[in-house]
Design a protein around this motif. Structure first.
Motif, mmCIF file in Angstrom:
data_model
loop_
_atom_site.group_PDB
_atom_site.id
_atom_site.type_symbol
_atom_site.label_atom_id
_atom_site.label_comp_id
_atom_site.label_asym_id
_atom_site.label_seq_id
_atom_site.Cartn_x
_atom_site.Cartn_y
_atom_site.Cartn_z
ATOM 1 N N SER A 72 0.750 -1.435 0.109
ATOM 2 C CA SER A 72 0.054 0.105 -0.123
ATOM 3 C C SER A 72 0.747 1.189 0.043
ATOM 4 O O SER A 72 1.909 1.307 0.571
ATOM 5 C CB SER A 72 -0.941 0.017 1.198
ATOM 6 O OG SER A 72 -0.084 0.156 2.414
ATOM 7 N N SER A 73 0.370 2.195 -0.536
ATOM 8 C CA SER A 73 0.994 3.472 -0.600
ATOM 9 C C SER A 73 0.860 4.151 0.572
ATOM 10 O O SER A 73 -0.118 4.044 1.489
ATOM 11 C CB SER A 73 0.299 4.454 -1.895
ATOM 12 O OG SER A 73 -0.934 4.901 -1.431
ATOM 13 N N GLY A 74 1.590 5.479 1.005
ATOM 14 C CA GLY A 74 1.360 6.180 2.079
ATOM 15 C C GLY A 74 -0.163 6.709 1.966
ATOM 16 O O GLY A 74 -0.846 6.557 3.393
ATOM 17 N N ALA A 75 -0.676 7.122 1.003
ATOM 18 C CA ALA A 75 -2.144 7.779 0.819
ATOM 19 C C ALA A 75 -3.273 6.558 1.295
ATOM 20 O O ALA A 75 -4.027 6.711 2.219
ATOM 21 C CB ALA A 75 -2.358 8.284 -0.431
ATOM 22 N N GLU A 76 -2.797 5.359 0.818
ATOM 23 C CA GLU A 76 -3.971 4.312 1.152
ATOM 24 C C GLU A 76 -3.552 3.942 2.595
ATOM 25 O O GLU A 76 -4.471 3.837 3.418
ATOM 26 C CB GLU A 76 -3.427 3.095 0.560
ATOM 27 C CG GLU A 76 -3.843 3.040 -1.289
ATOM 28 C CD GLU A 76 -3.185 2.176 -1.985
ATOM 29 O OE1 GLU A 76 -3.862 1.644 -2.748
ATOM 30 O OE2 GLU A 76 -2.156 1.563 -1.511
ATOM 31 N N LEU A 77 -2.339 3.978 3.168
ATOM 32 C CA LEU A 77 -2.260 3.651 4.814
ATOM 33 C C LEU A 77 -3.006 4.913 5.544
ATOM 34 O O LEU A 77 -3.571 4.532 6.462
ATOM 35 C CB LEU A 77 -0.687 3.571 5.077
ATOM 36 C CG LEU A 77 -0.556 3.770 6.564
ATOM 37 C CD1 LEU A 77 -0.921 2.192 7.159
ATOM 38 C CD2 LEU A 77 1.254 3.913 6.632
ATOM 39 N N THR A 78 -2.957 6.017 5.130
ATOM 40 C CA THR A 78 -3.380 7.121 6.123
ATOM 41 C C THR A 78 -4.927 6.890 5.832
ATOM 42 O O THR A 78 -5.712 7.039 7.000
ATOM 43 C CB THR A 78 -3.072 8.482 5.410
ATOM 44 O OG1 THR A 78 -1.636 8.749 5.673
ATOM 45 C CG2 THR A 78 -3.947 9.471 6.170
ATOM 46 N N GLY A 79 -5.540 6.552 4.685
ATOM 47 C CA GLY A 79 -7.046 6.399 4.536
ATOM 48 C C GLY A 79 -7.335 5.187 5.261
ATOM 49 O O GLY A 79 -8.308 5.158 6.107
ATOM 50 N N SER A 80 -6.593 4.241 5.435
ATOM 51 C CA SER A 80 -7.161 3.020 6.214
ATOM 52 C C SER A 80 -6.971 3.210 7.542
ATOM 53 O O SER A 80 -7.897 2.672 8.449
ATOM 54 C CB SER A 80 -5.778 1.657 5.719
ATOM 55 O OG SER A 80 -6.095 0.743 6.381
#
Length: 208
Positions: A72-80
């Motif tokens: 996962s990307s940083g943005a995906e991690l933040t969203g998750s």
């Protein structure tokens, strides 16, 4: 042109964060009751203790599908993670990368959470080797977090290291910094060694 590309990149990250948040929040609907049930005295915990307990549960969620999170990307991690936190504790007010001034420099902590008028800075760390809490890299991370806390007048801070392996133990440490906690993975072998050392020490005291 470079400025335009940077703005486009930021916009894409924000879209990815929002899409991931919506997807993960929907997935959480049937899990929230069990996750809260796994946390002892959930409703009685103070904000920092509650956040730490939820982060430990989030680590277990990552461990259940470690390959997906590794990719996962940083943005995906933040969203998750924001979806997980807000689903388990809807009263958290979460701000993503707020601007904080340190002298003439603008810095952005990963997340600032507020619950019951208590604010907490949460910094996310993704590493490929287990964090050694006594080495310089960790000292730098602690110093950076302290600077953010002082500049924003926020009393509490948490460094959160993502799990590395499926069988990691998730532990909480605070080294001479009572207002800063570190939630981090520890290899199963290292954790068992520490338990053995603690047991041997306890046995020795009993003998004395």
């Amino acid at each position: 042109m470079a400025h335009l590309c940077k703005r486009s990149s930021i916009l894409i990250d924000q879209i990815v964060e929002k899409l991931t948040f919506d997807i993960e929040k929907h997935k959480m609907l049937n899990k929230v009751k069990d996750i809260r049930g796994a946390i002892v005295d959930f409703d009685k915990l103070k904000p920092v203790e509650k956040l730490i307990s939820i982060l430990q549960q989030y680590s277990r969620e990552i461990q259940s599908n470690i390959k997906k999170f590794d990719a996962s990307s940083g943005a995906e991690l933040t969203g998750s993670i924001t979806a997980f936190l807000s689903a388990v504790e809807p009263n958290f007010h979460i701000t993503i990368e707020p601007s904080i001034s340190i002298g003439s420099t603008i810095v952005r902590p990963d997340l600032v959470l507020e619950l019951d008028k208590n604010k907490i800075i949460l910094e996310l760390k993704r590493v490929s080797i287990y964090p050694d809490l006594e080495i310089r890299d960790h000292d730098v991370a602690i110093s950076q977090l302290e600077a953010l806390m002082q500049a924003s007048n926020i009393k509490y801070g948490i460094l959160y290291y993502l799990p590395i392996k499926q069988d990691d133990q998730i532990v909480v440490s605070h080294i001479s910094k009572p207002n800063i906690k570190t939630v981090h993975p520890m290899s199963k072998e290292m954790y068992e060694d520490l338990e053995d050392d603690a047991q041997r020490y306890s046995d020795k005291l009993d003998e004395e």
